[in-house]
Scaffold this motif. Structure first.
Motif, PDB file in Angstrom:
ATOM      1  N   ARG A 160      58.596  15.917 -13.809  1.00 38.08           N
ATOM      2  CA  ARG A 160      59.743  16.791 -13.663  1.00 38.08           C
ATOM      3  C   ARG A 160      59.331  18.219 -13.978  1.00 38.08           C
ATOM      4  N   ILE A 161      60.164  19.160 -13.545  1.00 38.37           N
ATOM      5  CA  ILE A 161      59.963  20.569 -13.842  1.00 38.37           C
ATOM      6  C   ILE A 161      60.661  20.906 -15.151  1.00 38.37           C
ATOM      7  N   ILE A 162      59.953  21.671 -16.000  1.00 36.18           N
ATOM      8  CA  ILE A 162      60.513  22.184 -17.247  1.00 36.18           C
ATOM      9  C   ILE A 162      60.642  23.694 -17.117  1.00 36.18           C
ATOM     10  N   GLU A 163      61.796  24.240 -17.426  1.00 37.73           N
ATOM     11  CA  GLU A 163      61.987  25.685 -17.346  1.00 37.73           C
ATOM     12  C   GLU A 163      61.986  26.319 -18.733  1.00 37.73           C
ATOM     13  N   TYR A 164      61.469  27.515 -18.792  1.00 36.67           N
ATOM     14  CA  TYR A 164      61.366  28.269 -20.046  1.00 36.67           C
ATOM     15  C   TYR A 164      62.739  28.828 -20.407  1.00 36.67           C
ATOM     16  N   ASP A 165      63.096  28.714 -21.670  1.00 38.37           N
ATOM     17  CA  ASP A 165      64.368  29.255 -22.174  1.00 38.37           C
ATOM     18  C   ASP A 165      64.055  30.453 -23.065  1.00 38.37           C
ATOM     19  N   SER A 166      64.234  31.639 -22.544  1.00 32.25           N
ATOM     20  CA  SER A 166      63.863  32.857 -23.256  1.00 32.25           C
ATOM     21  C   SER A 166      64.821  33.165 -24.413  1.00 32.25           C
TER      22      SER A 166
END
Length: 280
Positions: free
Chosen positions: A272-278
């Protein structure tokens, strides 16, 4: 409980020589994702740095390796078309990687035209996985196309390794430049993720996908290179995936992140894709 082996694929960091705010965001992304998901292996699939026209660009690579030393996590690397455009070769980058104690052992290493291929065995109680890592190079030396390709000798190497590791039959391949067969996505019935730019594969097809089909042991292929593509699809029983672009100092509209790949003891590969949480 099913035993798992977790991999995080970072790709296209494009770190620059000045360590600006965008590079700092990239380092923060690596740190956040690594500490949050606690992988067994971090694999970097090319364009860790951009080097064209930059004196001593390899020092940027040294900075990355020093940064990665803080994580007690195994590391694997291959290179992209921007890592060694300056006045040095990939051999220097390989020597820099050895500055970390967490560099994973490279089995069956074979270097052709300064491009290295190697494997990483992952042994579980009920499943065995082999991670193939192949450097796809930089620019096409034949001038037939723009981007480089898997060396014909590395295709032979794929078959040789498969014969040596016959008990490993649900394997994965990691490269930077996508194989030409990624272009078959236009005919795929089911696609997960987005295709938002032209696929930057080589025009010269050296037959890697044919070797994959004939050998029958590789079931998943992971690439980087194209920052606005993050799709996955199945082609003749082989799943072709993009990683999510991880670097902020480069083009692309996708939210920066990484791809998580989970190997299970029952033989199942999940990704799966993991997105960065700024905001964290």
């Amino acid at each position: 409980m099913v035993e798992q082996f977790k991999i995080i694929q970072f790709t296209d960091l494009h770190l620059g020589p000045h360590h600006d705010d965008k590079d700092q965001q990239t380092f923060e992304l690596i740190k956040q994702i690594t500490e949050t998901y606690n992988p067994d292996l971090l694999i970097f699939t090319g364009d860790q740095i951009w080097s064209e026209g930059i004196v001593d660009a390899y020092e940027t690579y040294e900075r990355l390796v020093v940064f990665l030393n803080q994580f007690n996590t195994r590391l694997a690397f291959t290179y992209g078309n921007h890592d060694s455009e300056s006045n040095y070769d990939r051999n220097l980058l390989r020597s820099i990687e050895k500055q970390t104690e967490f560099l994973t052992e490279k089995f069956e290493s074979k270097i052709i035209n300064d491009k290295e291929a190697y494997v990483i065995p992952v042994d579980m109680e009920n499943a065995k996985y082999l991670l193939y890592v192949i450097d796809t190079g930089s620019t096409d030396r034949t001038h037939y196309g723009l981007y480089d390709f898997v060396e014909p000798g590395h295709n032979v190497w794929l078959s040789d390794v498969q014969q040596k590791y016959k008990e490993y039959n649900n394997n994965l391949l990691f490269t930077h430049i996508p194989l030409p067969e990624y272009n078959a996505v236009s005919e795929a019935r089911q696609i997960k993720g987005g295709k938002n730019e032209t696929i930057g594969s080589p025009l010269l097809n050296t037959g890697t996908f044919a070797h994959i089909l004939l050998n029958g042991d590789i079931k998943n292929v992971f690439a980087g290179h194209d920052h606005d593509n993050d799709f996955s699809f199945n082609l003749n029983g082989v799943s072709l995936h993009y990683g999510r672009v991880s670097g902020f100092n480069c083009y692309g509209d996708l939210c920066r992140g990484a791809r998580e790949i989970v190997l299970n003891d029952n033989g199942l590969v999940e990704t799966r894709i993991i997105e960065y949480d700024s905001t964290l």
